[in-house]
Design a protein around this motif. Structure first.
Motif, PDB file in Angstrom:
ATOM      1  N   ASP A 180      40.090  42.312  48.215  1.00 11.72           N
ATOM      2  CA  ASP A 180      40.631  42.000  49.541  1.00 11.72           C
ATOM      3  C   ASP A 180      39.521  42.194  50.564  1.00 11.72           C
ATOM      4  N   ARG A 181      39.071  41.113  51.159  1.00 11.92           N
ATOM      5  CA  ARG A 181      37.926  41.156  52.071  1.00 11.92           C
ATOM      6  C   ARG A 181      38.247  41.859  53.375  1.00 11.92           C
ATOM      7  N   TYR A 182      39.538  42.048  53.682  1.00 11.36           N
ATOM      8  CA  TYR A 182      39.933  42.684  54.940  1.00 11.36           C
ATOM      9  C   TYR A 182      40.202  44.172  54.792  1.00 11.36           C
ATOM     10  N   LEU A 183      39.972  44.695  53.595  1.00 12.41           N
ATOM     11  CA  LEU A 183      40.094  46.124  53.341  1.00 12.41           C
ATOM     12  C   LEU A 183      38.731  46.686  52.957  1.00 12.41           C
ATOM     13  N   THR A 184      38.468  47.930  53.318  1.00 10.61           N
ATOM     14  CA  THR A 184      37.231  48.571  52.903  1.00 10.61           C
ATOM     15  C   THR A 184      37.268  48.818  51.402  1.00 10.61           C
ATOM     16  N   ALA A 185      36.135  49.256  50.869  1.00  9.84           N
ATOM     17  CA  ALA A 185      36.074  49.537  49.436  1.00  9.84           C
ATOM     18  C   ALA A 185      37.118  50.581  49.050  1.00  9.84           C
ATOM     19  N   ARG A 186      37.184  51.649  49.803  1.00  8.27           N
ATOM     20  CA  ARG A 186      38.155  52.707  49.483  1.00  8.27           C
ATOM     21  C   ARG A 186      39.579  52.202  49.638  1.00  8.27           C
ATOM     22  N   GLU A 187      39.836  51.409  50.657  1.00  5.27           N
ATOM     23  CA  GLU A 187      41.189  50.881  50.874  1.00  5.27           C
ATOM     24  C   GLU A 187      41.602  49.939  49.745  1.00  5.27           C
ATOM     25  N   ASN A 188      40.651  49.178  49.193  1.00  2.00           N
ATOM     26  CA  ASN A 188      40.959  48.329  48.040  1.00  2.00           C
ATOM     27  C   ASN A 188      41.442  49.177  46.874  1.00  2.00           C
ATOM     28  N   LEU A 189      40.777  50.298  46.634  1.00  2.00           N
ATOM     29  CA  LEU A 189      41.151  51.162  45.521  1.00  2.00           C
ATOM     30  C   LEU A 189      42.477  51.870  45.800  1.00  2.00           C
ATOM     31  N   ALA A 190      42.675  52.307  47.052  1.00  2.00           N
ATOM     32  CA  ALA A 190      43.913  52.997  47.403  1.00  2.00           C
ATOM     33  C   ALA A 190      45.120  52.065  47.268  1.00  2.00           C
ATOM     34  N   LEU A 191      44.961  50.812  47.671  1.00  2.00           N
ATOM     35  CA  LEU A 191      46.055  49.847  47.540  1.00  2.00           C
ATOM     36  C   LEU A 191      46.454  49.686  46.076  1.00  2.00           C
ATOM     37  N   HIS A 192      45.459  49.638  45.198  1.00  2.00           N
ATOM     38  CA  HIS A 192      45.740  49.500  43.771  1.00  2.00           C
ATOM     39  C   HIS A 192      46.523  50.713  43.267  1.00  2.00           C
ATOM     40  N   GLY A 193      46.125  51.902  43.706  1.00  2.00           N
ATOM     41  CA  GLY A 193      46.842  53.105  43.305  1.00  2.00           C
ATOM     42  C   GLY A 193      48.286  53.094  43.773  1.00  2.00           C
ATOM     43  N   ASP A 203      32.829  50.565  53.872  1.00  2.00           N
ATOM     44  CA  ASP A 203      32.325  49.235  54.212  1.00  2.00           C
ATOM     45  C   ASP A 203      33.204  48.173  53.538  1.00  2.00           C
ATOM     46  N   PHE A 204      33.127  46.945  54.088  1.00  2.00           N
ATOM     47  CA  PHE A 204      33.921  45.849  53.558  1.00  2.00           C
ATOM     48  C   PHE A 204      33.176  45.152  52.409  1.00  2.00           C
ATOM     49  N   PRO A 205      33.912  44.652  51.418  1.00  2.00           N
ATOM     50  CA  PRO A 205      33.271  44.030  50.244  1.00  2.00           C
ATOM     51  C   PRO A 205      32.333  42.881  50.581  1.00  2.00           C
ATOM     52  N   ASP A 206      32.598  42.158  51.671  1.00  2.00           N
ATOM     53  CA  ASP A 206      31.731  41.035  52.038  1.00  2.00           C
ATOM     54  C   ASP A 206      30.304  41.477  52.342  1.00  2.00           C
ATOM     55  N   THR A 207      30.118  42.766  52.623  1.00  2.00           N
ATOM     56  CA  THR A 207      28.778  43.274  52.924  1.00  2.00           C
ATOM     57  C   THR A 207      28.074  43.767  51.663  1.00  2.00           C
ATOM     58  N   PHE A 208      28.745  43.679  50.505  1.00  2.00           N
ATOM     59  CA  PHE A 208      28.192  44.168  49.245  1.00  2.00           C
ATOM     60  C   PHE A 208      27.446  43.055  48.518  1.00  2.00           C
ATOM     61  N   SER A 209      26.488  43.443  47.710  1.00  2.00           N
ATOM     62  CA  SER A 209      25.856  42.501  46.789  1.00  2.00           C
ATOM     63  C   SER A 209      26.844  42.151  45.685  1.00  2.00           C
ATOM     64  N   GLY A 210      26.505  41.120  44.900  1.00  2.00           N
ATOM     65  CA  GLY A 210      27.368  40.736  43.798  1.00  2.00           C
ATOM     66  C   GLY A 210      27.577  41.857  42.798  1.00  2.00           C
ATOM     67  N   GLN A 245      29.960  44.460  44.257  1.00  2.00           N
ATOM     68  CA  GLN A 245      31.341  43.976  44.215  1.00  2.00           C
ATOM     69  C   GLN A 245      31.910  44.094  42.808  1.00  2.00           C
ATOM     70  N   ARG A 246      31.079  43.773  41.820  1.00  2.41           N
ATOM     71  CA  ARG A 246      31.551  43.833  40.430  1.00  2.41           C
ATOM     72  C   ARG A 246      31.875  45.275  40.055  1.00  2.41           C
ATOM     73  N   ARG A 247      31.049  46.212  40.477  1.00  2.00           N
ATOM     74  CA  ARG A 247      31.325  47.619  40.197  1.00  2.00           C
ATOM     75  C   ARG A 247      32.626  48.065  40.857  1.00  2.00           C
ATOM     76  N   LEU A 248      32.887  47.551  42.053  1.00  2.00           N
ATOM     77  CA  LEU A 248      34.123  47.906  42.750  1.00  2.00           C
ATOM     78  C   LEU A 248      35.344  47.326  42.031  1.00  2.00           C
ATOM     79  N   VAL A 249      35.209  46.116  41.498  1.00  2.00           N
ATOM     80  CA  VAL A 249      36.313  45.516  40.735  1.00  2.00           C
ATOM     81  C   VAL A 249      36.609  46.358  39.494  1.00  2.00           C
ATOM     82  N   VAL A 250      35.569  46.833  38.817  1.00  2.00           N
ATOM     83  CA  VAL A 250      35.767  47.692  37.648  1.00  2.00           C
ATOM     84  C   VAL A 250      36.442  48.994  38.064  1.00  2.00           C
ATOM     85  N   ALA A 251      35.966  49.591  39.150  1.00  2.00           N
ATOM     86  CA  ALA A 251      36.571  50.841  39.636  1.00  2.00           C
ATOM     87  C   ALA A 251      38.045  50.639  39.961  1.00  2.00           C
ATOM     88  N   ARG A 252      38.372  49.512  40.593  1.00  2.00           N
ATOM     89  CA  ARG A 252      39.764  49.229  40.942  1.00  2.00           C
ATOM     90  C   ARG A 252      40.651  49.179  39.699  1.00  2.00           C
TER      91      ARG A 252
END
Length: 308
Positions: free
Chosen positions: A89-102, A131-138, A141-148
């Protein structure tokens, strides 16, 4: 011990076309299982069936003993999925992406916040969690998807071509994460990178046209397709002379040269002795039996023709 994944004669048809044809499989718990195949082989169809995104035409599958047909909600509770695309979700920070999944998995904040801290540390994203995922390198982003996918501590993790498009450093980092996961969960991996499958998987299955072509460890597959009469010979000098000599030997089927190194295919295993008798040995720097790579096994089974 019950298997983490069981498929019994799964078939998926689209009209007259069978994407998967009476496919059966059992995957042991706590292993990294790799499913390889060219485009259109049926890999993604199987992933969608096992993650309850698609129903099979015939057959049933079980994930941690839950049927995908009758207990889809229970299946979704025990699996994590890393899709091919970075669907953050590009409108959520990295932590917020993970929290939403939880929260979607019914976890309380006290539980998922502690887990998120661990995952951000594991993936090296702690300093970028706000920070927002759009500011991350590829790779980030992939590491964040795995973490999620790991927030709710799944028992089975599906990785669908997880390192496609990543640079070598990011690929290696993800490999290390996957190696660490096998202690606590079962990993089901699809990939087009043969070195990735070779390095990570306890067991590999190669499929095409919806059916299994080969199954075993990387070593077993390479051994089954080894060619015991193909040798690599490197000469110290006089490579041109040896090239002419090799071409004239009746028991040499083919010679491929790269500089001073030759790949020699003999007519049978017994031909190695007369070959050495002819070459002598004084000018040989190195001679070795050529072991097949996993990529060569893959190509020999699925062909060299390009797929759409």
């Amino acid at each position: 011990m019950p298997h983490a994944i069981r498929l019994h004669e799964i078939t998926k048809s689209y009209g007259g076309f069978k994407a998967v044809d009476r496919f059966s499989l059992e995957v042991e718990r706590g292993t990294v299982f790799g499913l390889l195949g060219p485009n259109g082989a049926g890999k993604t169809t199987l992933i969608k069936i096992l993650t309850t995104l698609m129903r099979p035409t015939h057959g049933d599958a079980f994930v941690e003993e839950f049927s995908i047909l009758t207990a889809g909600k229970s299946v979704r509770r025990v699996i994590g999925v890393v899709p091919q695309e970075n669907n953050l979700d590009r409108y959520l920070t990295a932590r917020e992406n993970l929290a939403l999944h939880g929260r979607l998995h019914g976890l309380r904040p006290a539980a998922y916040n502690r887990r998120i801290d661990e995952l951000l540390e594991m993936t090296g994203l702690t300093s970028r969690q706000n920070d927002f995922p759009d500011t991350f390198s590829g790779g980030m982003q992939r590491r964040l998807v795995v973490a999620r996918a790991l927030v709710h501590e799944p028992r089975v993790l599906f990785l669908d071509e997880p390192t496609t498009g990543l640079d070598p450093q990011s690929r290696r980092a993800l490999w290390e994460y996957v190696r660490g996961l096998r202690r606590n969960m079962t990993v089901f991996l699809t990939t087009h990178y043969m070195d990735e499958a070779d390095a990570l998987c306890d067991r590999i299955m190669i499929m095409d046209h919806g059916v299994c072509l080969a199954d075993g460890t990387a070593a077993e597959l390479k051994d089954a397709f080894s060619r015991a009469h193909v040798y690599q010979v490197e000469f110290r000098r006089d490579s041109d002379r040896y090239e002419g000599m090799l071409a004239g030997l009746s028991f040499v089927r083919s010679v491929e040269r790269s500089g001073s190194t030759f790949q020699i295919t003999l007519s049978d295993e017994e031909s190695i002795k007369p070959l050495m008798d002819c070459l002598g040995g004084a000018d040989i720097r190195r001679i070795c039996l050529k072991e097949p790579s996993l990529e060569e096994v893959f190509i020999s089974l699925t062909g060299e023709k390009l797929r759409e």
